[in-house]
Scaffold this motif. Structure first.
Motif, PDB file in Angstrom:
ATOM      1  N   GLU A 167      -8.442  -0.265  -3.759  1.00  0.00           N
ATOM      2  CA  GLU A 167      -8.521   0.702  -2.659  1.00  0.00           C
ATOM      3  C   GLU A 167      -7.177   1.362  -2.403  1.00  0.00           C
ATOM      4  OE1 GLU A 167      -9.453   3.194   0.312  1.00  0.00           O
ATOM      5  OE2 GLU A 167     -10.804   2.193  -1.100  1.00  0.00           O
ATOM      6  N   ALA A 168      -6.089   0.604  -2.541  1.00  0.00           N
ATOM      7  CA  ALA A 168      -4.756   1.185  -2.358  1.00  0.00           C
ATOM      8  C   ALA A 168      -4.508   2.290  -3.377  1.00  0.00           C
ATOM      9  CB  ALA A 168      -3.691   0.099  -2.473  1.00  0.00           C
ATOM     10  N   HIS A 169      -4.894   2.037  -4.624  1.00  0.00           N
ATOM     11  CA  HIS A 169      -4.713   3.043  -5.670  1.00  0.00           C
ATOM     12  C   HIS A 169      -5.670   4.218  -5.483  1.00  0.00           C
ATOM     13  CE1 HIS A 169      -2.407  -0.157  -7.686  1.00  0.00           C
ATOM     14  NE2 HIS A 169      -1.882   0.818  -8.405  1.00  0.00           N
ATOM     15  N   ALA A 170      -6.886   3.934  -5.024  1.00  0.00           N
ATOM     16  CA  ALA A 170      -7.847   5.016  -4.791  1.00  0.00           C
ATOM     17  C   ALA A 170      -7.364   5.932  -3.663  1.00  0.00           C
ATOM     18  CB  ALA A 170      -9.216   4.430  -4.453  1.00  0.00           C
ATOM     19  N   GLN A 171      -6.834   5.335  -2.611  1.00  0.00           N
ATOM     20  CA  GLN A 171      -6.304   6.134  -1.507  1.00  0.00           C
ATOM     21  C   GLN A 171      -5.110   6.968  -1.969  1.00  0.00           C
ATOM     22  OE1 GLN A 171      -7.306   6.970   1.364  1.00  0.00           O
ATOM     23  NE2 GLN A 171      -5.456   7.928   2.192  1.00  0.00           N
ATOM     24  N   ALA A 172      -4.268   6.381  -2.796  1.00  0.00           N
ATOM     25  CA  ALA A 172      -3.128   7.126  -3.325  1.00  0.00           C
ATOM     26  C   ALA A 172      -3.597   8.317  -4.158  1.00  0.00           C
ATOM     27  CB  ALA A 172      -2.240   6.206  -4.161  1.00  0.00           C
ATOM     28  N   GLU A 173      -4.654   8.126  -4.934  1.00  0.00           N
ATOM     29  CA  GLU A 173      -5.202   9.222  -5.740  1.00  0.00           C
ATOM     30  C   GLU A 173      -5.735  10.336  -4.851  1.00  0.00           C
ATOM     31  OE1 GLU A 173      -5.106   9.935  -8.869  1.00  0.00           O
ATOM     32  OE2 GLU A 173      -4.082   8.087  -9.434  1.00  0.00           O
ATOM     33  N   ARG A 174      -6.366   9.967  -3.746  1.00  0.00           N
ATOM     34  CA  ARG A 174      -6.894  10.987  -2.825  1.00  0.00           C
ATOM     35  C   ARG A 174      -5.767  11.808  -2.219  1.00  0.00           C
ATOM     36  NH1 ARG A 174     -10.693   6.723  -1.722  1.00  0.00           N
ATOM     37  NH2 ARG A 174      -9.418   5.889  -0.009  1.00  0.00           N
ATOM     38  N   VAL A 175      -4.701  11.144  -1.820  1.00  0.00           N
ATOM     39  CA  VAL A 175      -3.556  11.856  -1.238  1.00  0.00           C
ATOM     40  C   VAL A 175      -2.908  12.757  -2.279  1.00  0.00           C
ATOM     41  CG1 VAL A 175      -1.271  11.594  -0.193  1.00  0.00           C
ATOM     42  CG2 VAL A 175      -3.128  10.052   0.485  1.00  0.00           C
ATOM     43  N   LEU A 225       1.313   4.322  -2.915  1.00  0.00           N
ATOM     44  CA  LEU A 225       1.267   5.758  -2.623  1.00  0.00           C
ATOM     45  C   LEU A 225       2.571   6.438  -3.030  1.00  0.00           C
ATOM     46  CD1 LEU A 225       0.028   8.281  -1.390  1.00  0.00           C
ATOM     47  CD2 LEU A 225       0.818   7.494   0.852  1.00  0.00           C
ATOM     48  N   ASP A 273      -8.659  -4.883  -2.606  1.00  0.00           N
ATOM     49  CA  ASP A 273      -7.586  -4.273  -1.821  1.00  0.00           C
ATOM     50  C   ASP A 273      -6.661  -3.452  -2.705  1.00  0.00           C
ATOM     51  OD1 ASP A 273      -8.563  -5.502   0.454  1.00  0.00           O
ATOM     52  OD2 ASP A 273      -7.252  -7.256   0.257  1.00  0.00           O
ATOM     53  N   ARG A 329       0.845  -1.207   0.000  1.00  0.00           N
ATOM     54  CA  ARG A 329       0.000   0.000   0.000  1.00  0.00           C
ATOM     55  C   ARG A 329       0.877   1.253   0.000  1.00  0.00           C
ATOM     56  NH1 ARG A 329      -2.689  -2.883   4.354  1.00  0.00           N
ATOM     57  NH2 ARG A 329      -4.541  -3.972   3.581  1.00  0.00           N
TER      58      ARG A 329
END
Length: 370
Positions: A305-313, A45, A302, A41
């Protein structure tokens, strides 16, 4: 300690190869699957932040960016093996490691934006300010470790540098001091093949940079710098040995700088695409994803979601960097001395008076008196 215990292996330790296959080792265990999943994860990021930073440079929002694209496993492992009480001493290329240590991404990029000295509080995060001069942070790291031991603190210091730094006198002085005083320091050399345009072959004739450790009387360890599992095993062992009083370790992580030295560099002038191409297949992110998938540890959801969270950051970082900085003139005097000198106080008072006069729309009385 016997000399044989100080020497690194003949080849870099590898627990996961570029195809995602396991390579068991008699000495180093494969890290737990949940640890590697968390590492994955963080790698996702890290890669997204590297790409975002490149885009921000092209848009003129960052003054410079030394990318760690392809070296992210070293960055993430350096942060993951440290305890909360430990300290990280990064280089200018280690922004990803700084963020992985808990620093807010925007605060980590403030220095590269060019509008402030450093955007984060070193004491809060136990991360020293990023250093542009080669190897100077290594001296700071060993001095910090020495002071921490004198105070009786349970602190291990991990000091990062590149292969170019090993050609500096500060590298020698730091390692020699750490070994003589048996300090709890781990030196992580990210050997990415080049000191800007100077290849490793023009820097040293040693079998490896890790072999330099024996000359100082410290352990040398050689590891595949694109294998997060091997990095966690080797660096984790070095940190624990340091914490238990075993002294310093020199770790060489063999990796590669995929991008140019910085956005101001043209890497095509000193290397060919044929040289870069094989390293793309050794990508630390793809390698770990292949292993996790083969082990049934990475579900499709999973990964998404890891890539989606990275996009949000990345989106939050982009928004923050795009906002224009609004420095206050009085900040010029805020961080010069812990106790301002009389001259600084006088200058600060003069500036404050001028600002008040400007806001009131009347001439400065001090200037009028002159």
């Amino acid at each position: 300690m016997h000399a044989d215990d100080l020497l690194p292996g003949d080849t870099p330790l590898r627990l996961i190869d570029q195809d995602g296959a396991s390579h068991p080792d008699d000495r180093h265990r494969m890290p737990a699957a949940d640890t590697l999943l968390e590492g994955y994860r963080r790698l996702v990021l890290a890669r997204r932040l590297n790409d975002q930073a490149d885009a921000l440079v092209r848009q003129g929002r960052l003054a410079v960016y030394p990318s760690s694209h392809g070296q992210e496993a070293c960055e993430i492992a350096a942060a993951m093996v440290l305890g909360e009480q430990d300290w990280l001493f990064p280089t200018y290329r280690d922004t990803v490691a700084v963020i992985a240590r808990g620093v807010d991404p925007f605060e980590a990029f403030v220095l590269l934006r060019g509008d402030w000295h450093s955007g984060y509080d070193p004491n809060r995060h136990r991360v020293a300010p990023q250093a542009t001069p080669l190897a100077t942070q290594l001296l700071h790291a060993v001095g910090f470790a020495h002071a921490a031991r004198l105070r009786g603190e349970d602190t291990v210091v991990l000091a990062m540098c590149g292969d170019g730094a090993t050609s500096e006198g500060d590298f020698h002085e730091a390692l020699n001091f750490a070994a003589v005083f048996h300090l709890p320091v781990v030196f992580l050399v990210q050997n990415n093949g080049y000191a800007i345009s100077v290849p490793l072959s023009r820097q040293t004739a040693a079998p490896s940079l890790a072999h330099k450790g024996i000359g100082y009387g410290m352990r040398g360890r050689l590891v595949d710098g694109n294998d997060l599992a091997a990095l966690l095993a080797v660096l984790g062992e070095a940190v624990e040995e340091a914490r238990e009083g075993g002294g310093p370790t020199l770790v060489e992580a063999v990796t590669y700088r995929i991008k140019s030295h910085t956005n101001a560099d043209d890497a095509t002038r000193y290397r060919t695409s044929d040289e870069v191409e094989p390293w793309l297949a050794r990508d630390p992110l793809l390698r770990l994803r292949a292993w996790l998938t083969a082990q049934g540890e990475l579900a499709e959801g999973d990964d998404a979601e890891a890539h989606a969270q990275a996009e949000r950051v990345a989106a939050d970082l982009r928004t923050a960097v795009m906002a224009d900085a609004e420095p206050h003139p009085e900040d010029l005097f805020a961080h010069v001395y812990a106790t301002p000198t009389p001259q600084l106080r006088e200058q600060a008072a003069q500036l404050a008076a001028e600002l008040r006069a400007a806001e009131a729309g009347r001439p400065n009385t001090q200037e009028a008196a002159r």
